[in-house]
Design a protein around this motif. Structure first.
Motif, PDB file in Angstrom:
ATOM      1  N   ILE A   5       0.857  -1.181   0.000  1.00  0.00           N
ATOM      2  CA  ILE A   5       0.000   0.000   0.000  1.00  0.00           C
ATOM      3  C   ILE A   5       0.890   1.226   0.000  1.00  0.00           C
ATOM      4  O   ILE A   5       1.848   1.317   0.763  1.00  0.00           O
ATOM      5  N   LYS A   6       0.587   2.172  -0.874  1.00  0.00           N
ATOM      6  CA  LYS A   6       1.393   3.382  -0.931  1.00  0.00           C
ATOM      7  C   LYS A   6       0.715   4.496  -0.129  1.00  0.00           C
ATOM      8  O   LYS A   6      -0.503   4.524   0.015  1.00  0.00           O
ATOM      9  N   GLN A   7       1.562   5.406   0.320  1.00  0.00           N
ATOM     10  CA  GLN A   7       1.073   6.497   1.160  1.00  0.00           C
ATOM     11  C   GLN A   7      -0.022   7.308   0.464  1.00  0.00           C
ATOM     12  O   GLN A   7      -0.946   7.798   1.105  1.00  0.00           O
ATOM     13  N   ASP A   8       0.091   7.432  -0.882  1.00  0.00           N
ATOM     14  CA  ASP A   8      -0.906   8.276  -1.545  1.00  0.00           C
ATOM     15  C   ASP A   8      -2.197   7.511  -1.840  1.00  0.00           C
ATOM     16  O   ASP A   8      -3.092   8.024  -2.492  1.00  0.00           O
ATOM     17  N   GLU A   9      -2.286   6.278  -1.343  1.00  0.00           N
ATOM     18  CA  GLU A   9      -3.530   5.513  -1.528  1.00  0.00           C
ATOM     19  C   GLU A   9      -4.392   5.518  -0.269  1.00  0.00           C
ATOM     20  O   GLU A   9      -5.466   4.940  -0.249  1.00  0.00           O
ATOM     21  N   VAL A  10      -3.873   6.147   0.773  1.00  0.00           N
ATOM     22  CA  VAL A  10      -4.608   6.159   2.038  1.00  0.00           C
ATOM     23  C   VAL A  10      -4.579   7.576   2.609  1.00  0.00           C
ATOM     24  O   VAL A  10      -3.809   8.415   2.185  1.00  0.00           O
ATOM     25  N   TYR A  11      -5.470   7.813   3.569  1.00  0.00           N
ATOM     26  CA  TYR A  11      -5.343   9.054   4.325  1.00  0.00           C
ATOM     27  C   TYR A  11      -5.610   8.737   5.796  1.00  0.00           C
ATOM     28  O   TYR A  11      -6.295   7.786   6.138  1.00  0.00           O
ATOM     29  N   LYS A  12      -5.015   9.556   6.645  1.00  0.00           N
ATOM     30  CA  LYS A  12      -5.041   9.259   8.076  1.00  0.00           C
ATOM     31  C   LYS A  12      -6.409   9.576   8.668  1.00  0.00           C
ATOM     32  O   LYS A  12      -6.968  10.641   8.402  1.00  0.00           O
ATOM     33  N   ILE A  13      -6.954   8.651   9.435  1.00  0.00           N
ATOM     34  CA  ILE A  13      -8.253   8.919  10.066  1.00  0.00           C
ATOM     35  C   ILE A  13      -8.189   8.820  11.580  1.00  0.00           C
ATOM     36  O   ILE A  13      -9.200   9.019  12.250  1.00  0.00           O
ATOM     37  N   GLY A  14      -6.999   8.529  12.138  1.00  0.00           N
ATOM     38  CA  GLY A  14      -6.944   8.476  13.590  1.00  0.00           C
ATOM     39  C   GLY A  14      -5.725   7.729  14.081  1.00  0.00           C
ATOM     40  O   GLY A  14      -4.743   7.548  13.360  1.00  0.00           O
ATOM     41  N   ILE A  15      -5.804   7.295  15.337  1.00  0.00           N
ATOM     42  CA  ILE A  15      -4.665   6.616  15.951  1.00  0.00           C
ATOM     43  C   ILE A  15      -5.169   5.587  16.960  1.00  0.00           C
ATOM     44  O   ILE A  15      -6.179   5.815  17.636  1.00  0.00           O
ATOM     45  N   PHE A  16      -4.508   4.444  16.996  1.00  0.00           N
ATOM     46  CA  PHE A  16      -4.800   3.473  18.052  1.00  0.00           C
ATOM     47  C   PHE A  16      -4.091   3.948  19.315  1.00  0.00           C
ATOM     48  O   PHE A  16      -2.890   4.230  19.279  1.00  0.00           O
ATOM     49  N   HIS A  20      -7.297  -2.458  24.997  1.00  0.00           N
ATOM     50  CA  HIS A  20      -8.427  -2.363  25.906  1.00  0.00           C
ATOM     51  C   HIS A  20      -8.804  -3.787  26.304  1.00  0.00           C
ATOM     52  O   HIS A  20      -9.164  -4.597  25.451  1.00  0.00           O
ATOM     53  N   GLY A  21      -8.699  -4.086  27.580  1.00  0.00           N
ATOM     54  CA  GLY A  21      -9.055  -5.440  28.021  1.00  0.00           C
ATOM     55  C   GLY A  21      -8.004  -6.450  27.592  1.00  0.00           C
ATOM     56  O   GLY A  21      -6.914  -6.101  27.153  1.00  0.00           O
ATOM     57  N   ILE A  22      -8.346  -7.739  27.706  1.00  0.00           N
ATOM     58  CA  ILE A  22      -7.330  -8.783  27.500  1.00  0.00           C
ATOM     59  C   ILE A  22      -7.512  -9.533  26.188  1.00  0.00           C
ATOM     60  O   ILE A  22      -6.744 -10.430  25.875  1.00  0.00           O
ATOM     61  N   HIS A  23      -8.499  -9.171  25.410  1.00  0.00           N
ATOM     62  CA  HIS A  23      -8.780  -9.964  24.209  1.00  0.00           C
ATOM     63  C   HIS A  23      -8.277  -9.326  22.929  1.00  0.00           C
ATOM     64  O   HIS A  23      -8.667  -9.738  21.838  1.00  0.00           O
ATOM     65  N   GLY A  24      -7.439  -8.310  23.061  1.00  0.00           N
ATOM     66  CA  GLY A  24      -6.838  -7.735  21.867  1.00  0.00           C
ATOM     67  C   GLY A  24      -7.595  -6.556  21.288  1.00  0.00           C
ATOM     68  O   GLY A  24      -7.237  -6.063  20.226  1.00  0.00           O
ATOM     69  N   GLU A  25      -8.633  -6.104  21.993  1.00  0.00           N
ATOM     70  CA  GLU A  25      -9.328  -4.916  21.493  1.00  0.00           C
ATOM     71  C   GLU A  25      -8.418  -3.697  21.632  1.00  0.00           C
ATOM     72  O   GLU A  25      -7.620  -3.600  22.559  1.00  0.00           O
ATOM     73  N   LEU A  26      -8.570  -2.769  20.709  1.00  0.00           N
ATOM     74  CA  LEU A  26      -7.771  -1.553  20.733  1.00  0.00           C
ATOM     75  C   LEU A  26      -8.668  -0.340  20.878  1.00  0.00           C
ATOM     76  O   LEU A  26      -9.734  -0.264  20.261  1.00  0.00           O
ATOM     77  N   SER A  27      -8.204   0.594  21.679  1.00  0.00           N
ATOM     78  CA  SER A  27      -8.893   1.866  21.783  1.00  0.00           C
ATOM     79  C   SER A  27      -8.445   2.735  20.612  1.00  0.00           C
ATOM     80  O   SER A  27      -7.251   2.886  20.360  1.00  0.00           O
ATOM     81  N   PHE A  28      -9.400   3.278  19.875  1.00  0.00           N
ATOM     82  CA  PHE A  28      -9.145   3.978  18.621  1.00  0.00           C
ATOM     83  C   PHE A  28      -9.739   5.383  18.707  1.00  0.00           C
ATOM     84  O   PHE A  28     -10.933   5.529  18.930  1.00  0.00           O
ATOM     85  N   THR A  29      -8.892   6.396  18.600  1.00  0.00           N
ATOM     86  CA  THR A  29      -9.372   7.776  18.537  1.00  0.00           C
ATOM     87  C   THR A  29      -9.346   8.199  17.084  1.00  0.00           C
ATOM     88  O   THR A  29      -8.293   8.151  16.454  1.00  0.00           O
ATOM     89  N   PHE A  30     -10.500   8.590  16.558  1.00  0.00           N
ATOM     90  CA  PHE A  30     -10.563   8.893  15.122  1.00  0.00           C
ATOM     91  C   PHE A  30     -11.035  10.321  14.875  1.00  0.00           C
ATOM     92  O   PHE A  30     -11.747  10.909  15.691  1.00  0.00           O
ATOM     93  N   THR A  31     -10.604  10.846  13.742  1.00  0.00           N
ATOM     94  CA  THR A  31     -11.045  12.169  13.316  1.00  0.00           C
ATOM     95  C   THR A  31     -12.110  12.045  12.231  1.00  0.00           C
ATOM     96  O   THR A  31     -12.726  13.027  11.855  1.00  0.00           O
ATOM     97  N   ASP A  32     -12.297  10.829  11.720  1.00  0.00           N
ATOM     98  CA  ASP A  32     -13.229  10.631  10.613  1.00  0.00           C
ATOM     99  C   ASP A  32     -13.886   9.260  10.808  1.00  0.00           C
ATOM    100  O   ASP A  32     -13.199   8.254  10.929  1.00  0.00           O
ATOM    101  N   ASP A  33     -15.214   9.231  10.842  1.00  0.00           N
ATOM    102  CA  ASP A  33     -15.902   7.944  11.067  1.00  0.00           C
ATOM    103  C   ASP A  33     -16.236   7.254   9.748  1.00  0.00           C
ATOM    104  O   ASP A  33     -17.174   6.477   9.657  1.00  0.00           O
ATOM    105  N   ILE A  34     -15.411   7.529   8.737  1.00  0.00           N
ATOM    106  CA  ILE A  34     -15.624   6.954   7.397  1.00  0.00           C
ATOM    107  C   ILE A  34     -15.715   5.433   7.454  1.00  0.00           C
ATOM    108  O   ILE A  34     -16.461   4.812   6.707  1.00  0.00           O
ATOM    109  N   PHE A  35     -14.965   4.814   8.381  1.00  0.00           N
ATOM    110  CA  PHE A  35     -14.963   3.350   8.459  1.00  0.00           C
ATOM    111  C   PHE A  35     -16.337   2.816   8.840  1.00  0.00           C
ATOM    112  O   PHE A  35     -16.653   1.659   8.604  1.00  0.00           O
TER     113      PHE A  35
END
Length: 185
Positions: A5-16, A20-35
């Motif tokens: 994947i090239k940088q110009d094929e994506v844009y940043k929408i947030g950061i992990f 969170h917890g023990i099952h591999g969940e990640l807390s995600f702060t996003f600037t765009d709820d496009i997902f």
């Protein structure tokens, strides 16, 4: 590797943020709820300078800017810890479909060139100010900053491939913020 994947094929929408917890969940702060609005079953993470796609098993919102995300293959907090403070990107091609449907956030356009049908190149969008009633594109050209209302009535065309927005601005709109203070002293 053709599937890189090239940088110009994506844009940043947030950061992990952190596991969170023990099952591999990640807390995600996003600037765009496009997902949440676009049919795309993966997010892209920057790991060691390489953009890597990860399939999303599930996610749930905690607030309007945070979500808990479960990535496929990330099943423990140890594994999830690798993603702490990792930037999260979204594939442009899925966002483009949304853009065509008018279903994309203004942040999508950061990095786009802006050209006016009458006056040509205005500058590049470096930021978006959503704190005012009217969303403003902050456009930079040669170190000069111009503020442009992000209003659909001015926008004539969007070309995500070329990262170009074509606008038709009423006369005088751009000159408003180009009053050069040092000349009238």
């Amino acid at each position: 590797n053709s599937c890189m994947i090239k940088q110009d094929e994506v844009y940043k929408i947030g950061i992990f943020n952190k596991p969170h917890g023990i099952h591999g969940e990640l807390s995600f702060t996003f600037t765009d709820d496009i997902f949440d609005r676009v049919e795309c079953d993966y997010l892209v993470c920057m790991l060691d300078g390489i953009l890597v796609p990860f399939y999303v098993e599930e996610y749930r919102f905690r607030s309007d800017s945070t979500a808990l995300v479960k990535l496929e293959g990330v099943d423990s907090s140890e594994r999830a810890r690798m993603f702490t403070n990792v930037p999260v990107y979204f594939p442009l091609k899925f966002a483009q479909d949304a853009a065509v449907d008018g279903d994309v956030s203004w942040d999508f356009f950061v990095g786009f060139r802006v050209e006016d049908v009458n006056n040509g190149y205005i500058g590049d969008i470096v930021d978006v100010d959503t704190t005012t009633i009217n969303t403003l594109f902050i456009i930079e050209n040669d170190g000069e900053e111009t503020l442009l209302p992000a209003q659909e009535e001015f926008i004539r065309g969007v070309d995500p491939q070329k990262k170009l927005i074509t606008v038709e601005l009423p006369d005088g709109l751009l000159n408003l913020d180009h009053a050069a203070p040092d000349e009238d002293e």
